[in-house]
Design a protein around this motif. Structure first.
Motif, mmCIF file in Angstrom:
data_model
loop_
_atom_site.group_PDB
_atom_site.id
_atom_site.type_symbol
_atom_site.label_atom_id
_atom_site.label_comp_id
_atom_site.label_asym_id
_atom_site.label_seq_id
_atom_site.Cartn_x
_atom_site.Cartn_y
_atom_site.Cartn_z
ATOM 1 N N UNK A 501 5.084 16.701 4.108
ATOM 2 C CA UNK A 501 3.798 16.939 4.759
ATOM 3 C C UNK A 501 2.710 16.048 4.148
ATOM 4 N N UNK A 502 2.689 15.978 2.814
ATOM 5 C CA UNK A 502 1.670 15.166 2.143
ATOM 6 C C UNK A 502 1.806 13.696 2.466
ATOM 7 N N UNK A 503 3.057 13.201 2.501
ATOM 8 C CA UNK A 503 3.255 11.787 2.797
ATOM 9 C C UNK A 503 2.871 11.452 4.235
ATOM 10 N N UNK A 504 3.198 12.356 5.159
ATOM 11 C CA UNK A 504 2.813 12.116 6.553
ATOM 12 C C UNK A 504 1.297 12.103 6.707
ATOM 13 N N UNK A 505 0.627 12.988 6.015
ATOM 14 C CA UNK A 505 -0.828 12.998 6.079
ATOM 15 C C UNK A 505 -1.413 11.718 5.483
ATOM 16 N N UNK A 506 -0.823 11.298 4.360
ATOM 17 C CA UNK A 506 -1.303 10.061 3.739
ATOM 18 C C UNK A 506 -1.084 8.872 4.660
ATOM 19 N N UNK A 507 0.071 8.866 5.315
ATOM 20 C CA UNK A 507 0.368 7.772 6.244
ATOM 21 C C UNK A 507 -0.640 7.744 7.384
ATOM 22 N N UNK A 508 -0.897 8.912 7.992
ATOM 23 C CA UNK A 508 -1.836 8.970 9.115
ATOM 24 C C UNK A 508 -3.248 8.593 8.671
ATOM 25 N N UNK A 509 -3.550 8.792 7.406
ATOM 26 C CA UNK A 509 -4.848 8.383 6.906
ATOM 27 C C UNK A 509 -5.048 6.882 6.940
ATOM 28 N N UNK A 510 -3.914 6.146 7.014
ATOM 29 C CA UNK A 510 -4.001 4.685 7.038
ATOM 30 C C UNK A 510 -3.797 4.112 8.433
ATOM 31 N N UNK A 511 -3.726 4.982 9.435
ATOM 32 C CA UNK A 511 -3.653 4.487 10.811
ATOM 33 C C UNK A 511 -4.936 3.756 11.205
ATOM 34 N N UNK A 512 -6.028 4.080 10.560
ATOM 35 C CA UNK A 512 -7.316 3.464 10.899
ATOM 36 C C UNK A 512 -7.662 2.315 9.957
ATOM 37 N N UNK A 513 -6.692 1.820 9.189
ATOM 38 C CA UNK A 513 -6.944 0.705 8.267
ATOM 39 C C UNK A 513 -7.443 -0.523 9.030
ATOM 40 N N UNK A 514 -8.320 -1.323 8.448
ATOM 41 C CA UNK A 514 -8.792 -2.550 9.120
ATOM 42 C C UNK A 514 -7.724 -3.640 9.140
ATOM 43 N N UNK A 515 -6.626 -3.454 8.391
ATOM 44 C CA UNK A 515 -5.561 -4.453 8.341
ATOM 45 C C UNK A 515 -4.419 -4.026 9.256
ATOM 46 N N UNK A 516 -4.094 -4.811 10.278
ATOM 47 C CA UNK A 516 -2.972 -4.460 11.156
ATOM 48 C C UNK A 516 -1.658 -4.296 10.395
ATOM 49 N N UNK A 517 -1.470 -5.098 9.327
ATOM 50 C CA UNK A 517 -0.222 -4.977 8.555
ATOM 51 C C UNK A 517 -0.095 -3.578 7.935
ATOM 52 N N UNK A 518 -1.234 -3.051 7.412
ATOM 53 C CA UNK A 518 -1.216 -1.719 6.814
ATOM 54 C C UNK A 518 -0.972 -0.668 7.892
ATOM 55 N N UNK A 519 -1.632 -0.832 9.043
ATOM 56 C CA UNK A 519 -1.434 0.117 10.147
ATOM 57 C C UNK A 519 0.044 0.167 10.548
ATOM 58 N N UNK A 520 0.635 -1.020 10.754
ATOM 59 C CA UNK A 520 2.037 -1.057 11.198
ATOM 60 C C UNK A 520 2.968 -0.459 10.150
ATOM 61 N N UNK A 521 2.693 -0.781 8.877
ATOM 62 C CA UNK A 521 3.541 -0.232 7.825
ATOM 63 C C UNK A 521 3.451 1.291 7.767
ATOM 64 N N UNK A 522 2.236 1.833 7.915
ATOM 65 C CA UNK A 522 2.060 3.284 7.887
ATOM 66 C C UNK A 522 2.778 3.949 9.064
ATOM 67 N N UNK A 523 2.683 3.331 10.249
ATOM 68 C CA UNK A 523 3.368 3.883 11.434
ATOM 69 C C UNK A 523 4.878 3.859 11.236
ATOM 70 N N UNK A 524 5.386 2.696 10.778
ATOM 71 C CA UNK A 524 6.830 2.590 10.567
ATOM 72 C C UNK A 524 7.316 3.587 9.529
#
Length: 608
Positions: A501-524
């Motif tokens: 649960x914590x990791x999924x929340x942390x990942x979703x927190x980076x969906x709004x990152x200004x870096x597309x690479x970070x966004x894609x990595x968090x989604x994957x």
């Protein structure tokens, strides 16, 4: 001249005719008769005197002198071998004073006549002119191209002079381009401009392209060669300043013209549009320019086994620039099906393993790229050569080196591990552990490629799930938070549901990152977590909320982010999490989220 005396007397009388045309005809005939008896030792003096007559204010006299000039050379050409340099020098000196088109035409015709008798001597003399060529020298070279066949013959002779002797550095002094090959390269450009048929050039094209690319490799970052002592002395006497040029740019102009004439203007235009030439010219980006050029040439069937053999020699050259050129070309060659030949593949792999330890950083970087490209050129043979390829890339990625080499190594490892999947050997576990320091790296390139490599490792871990989950437990929070962790308790959890649960929340927190690479990595990573986790022990994860976030990302400004979001959403909907989705639908309305998301854009059926 006893036998011709009577004829000459008659011609002399005809010179008194009232018609200028008749006078000119008689004069030309007189030149032919006289030329047959002229001693070769007097030819140079006579040629100089005749060229003075070509400057006459009388158009008839000037034209007659021009005909005499050509007639003397035509009748005595066979005996003028030793006089060729002096005659050409005299012609060259007179060219600036003869701007009238017809008079210059006589001079150019004279050069062509000399070339008919002593082509190699003419070429050698013209190659001795200063570089960069002035307009007069360029015009003299073009005068040799009477037709495409003769031009092709001259190109063959020049090609021999472009080649560097085996085992040489190719430069008389460090940082300076070699004069001989550069002069022959510039002359080749002038000859190419006279060609009309691409089919005539086609037979010489592979060898010519190979030699010119080698010349570009030798001259990148080099200075113009110093003119010879005699040329410098002549320039000083005339008060001339040596013109500054760029030897690599001169070489590239010839290469570009060869491609345009031999492969078509569209191919040359595509290379220009892609920015290939500026990349080739700069020592910092030369390797990328070579890769672009190779990508264009390989599908055209122009790269022969002889071409490949030469490129392999470049990669082992004592010349550092040429090693970069050769290794960069080979890195792209590794994408081509020609590598399916096992004998060639073994030779190239052995060379790349050697180049991965080169003292030049760009050579190391290109060697790593080439090893990773085996997944495109010889995917079926990768498993056979897995140990050598992965070990070499492991060294490039994790042994202390420059960031660009590590980045190239990890990117190559990503391609290799994705292809191998569960067939990957034991080094996959070492890679998972060695990658952890890069999760917090301040280099954006290393940071981004670390995401990709860790994702690729997940596909190799289906037989090592306990090990992989342990790696997740130890480092994945750091991976997602990259520079600072907004949820420091995540890495300290010990209960799987809470961790998930914590990791999924942390990942979703980076969906709004200004870096597309970070966004894609968090989604994957979200998809990876849900793939390995059991839905019934997932705690309080709200899949509906997750899919809502993915729906928003499906409209992101980055097309890559859109694609990754739709792929992960599709994989989730087809996974065991479907039952959770159904339960949430009963308490809310999850289905519209799924439907709208999966219908957005172009979905490709691909598992995470």
């Amino acid at each position: 001249m006893d036998a011709a005396e009577g004829e000459l007397r008659g011609l002399r009388e005809e010179l008194k005719a009232a018609s200028p045309e008749a006078v000119l005809t008689s004069s030309c005939q007189m030149a032919k008769v006289t030329g047959k008896f002229l001693p070769s030792t007097q030819a140079l003096d006579l040629v100089g005197t005749i060229m003075d007559g070509m400057l006459s204010a009388s158009p008839t006299c000037a034209t007659a002198a021009g005909h005499w000039f050509c007639a003397v050379l035509r009748e005595n050409g066979d005996a003028l071998l030793n006089e060729v340099p002096d005659i050409l020098s005299t012609i060259f000196i007179r060219m600036p004073t003869m701007q009238e088109r017809s008079m210059r035409g006589f001079l150019l015709e004279g050069v062509g006549i000399l070339a008919m008798f002593h082509l190699e001597a003419v070429i050698t003399s013209l190659l001795a002119k200063p570089l960069p060529m002035d307009s007069d020298t360029s015009e003299l070279w073009r005068a040799l191209g009477r037709d495409d066949v003769s031009t092709l013959h001259i190109l063959r002779l020049l090609l021999e002079k472009i080649h560097y002797p085996a085992g040489t550095e190719g430069s008389p002094s460090e940082g300076t381009a070699a004069l001989g090959p550069l002069a022959a390269t510039c002359a080749s450009l002038e000859m190419l401009t006279t060609m009309h048929s691409s089919s005539v050039l086609r037979e010489l094209l592979p060898e010519l392209l190979c030699a010119l690319l080698e010349q570009v490799g030798h001259t990148v970052g080099q200075d113009m060669p110093m003119p010879t002592a005699s040329i410098r002395r002549r320039q000083l006497q005339k008060g001339q300043v040596c013109t500054v040029g760029n030897p690599c740019r001169l070489s590239m102009e010839t290469l570009a013209c060869t491609i345009s004439k031999g492969l078509g203007e569209r191919v040359a235009a595509d290379l220009s549009k892609a920015g290939t030439w500026p990349l080739l010219e700069s020592p910092q980006t030369h390797h990328e320019g070579v890769c672009q050029l190779a990508r264009t040439l390989l599908p055209l069937g122009i790269i022969t086994p002889q071409f490949i053999g030469q490129v392999l020699k470049w990669a082992s050259s004592p010349t550092e620039n040429l090693r970069v050129t050769g290794t960069a070309f080979i890195s792209q060659l590794m994408c081509d099906p020609v590598l399916e030949d096992e004998k060639l593949l073994k030779a190239v792999l052995s060379l790349l393993q050697q180049q991965a330890r080169d003292t030049n950083n760009l050579v190391q970087q290109m060697a790593a790229r080439g090893l990773g490209n085996i997944v495109y050129g010889a995917p079926e043979q990768l498993k056979t050569h897995q140990k050598a390829v992965v070990e070499t890339l492991f060294q490039a990625s994790f042994v202390p080196a420059r960031p660009e080499i590590r980045e190239e190594g990890m990117r190559a490892l990503t391609r290799v591990f994705k292809h191998l999947g569960t067939d990957a050997g034991p080094l996959v576990e070492d890679a998972a552990m060695h990658i952890r320091p890069f999760f917090n790296h301040d280099n954006d390139g290393l940071h981004a490629v670390a995401f990709s490599l860790f994702g690729a490792l997940a596909g190799c871990m289906k037989r090592r799930q306990a090990f992989y989950k342990n790696q997740v437990r130890q480092s994945l929070g750091t991976l997602l938070l990259h520079l600072e962790d907004p949820n420091p308790q995540v890495a300290k959890a010990r209960e799987k549901p809470a961790l998930l649960e914590g990791l999924c929340q942390a990942a979703q927190g980076h969906y709004s990152s200004p870096w597309p690479e970070i966004q894609m990595a968090a989604i994957q990573f979200t998809g990876i977590l849900l793939e390995y986790a059991a839905p019934r022990s997932a705690g309080q994860i709200k899949v509906a909320r997750l899919l809502s976030s993915l729906q928003t990302l499906g409209q992101d400004t980055s097309q890559e982010v859109q694609d990754v979001a739709t792929q992960v959403a599709e994989a989730i909907s087809k996974s065991p999490w479907g039952s959770i989705l159904q339960e949430e639908e009963n308490h809310g309305h999850t289905l519209p989220y799924i439907t709208s998301l999966l219908c957005f854009g172009c979905l490709r059926p691909r598992s995470i």
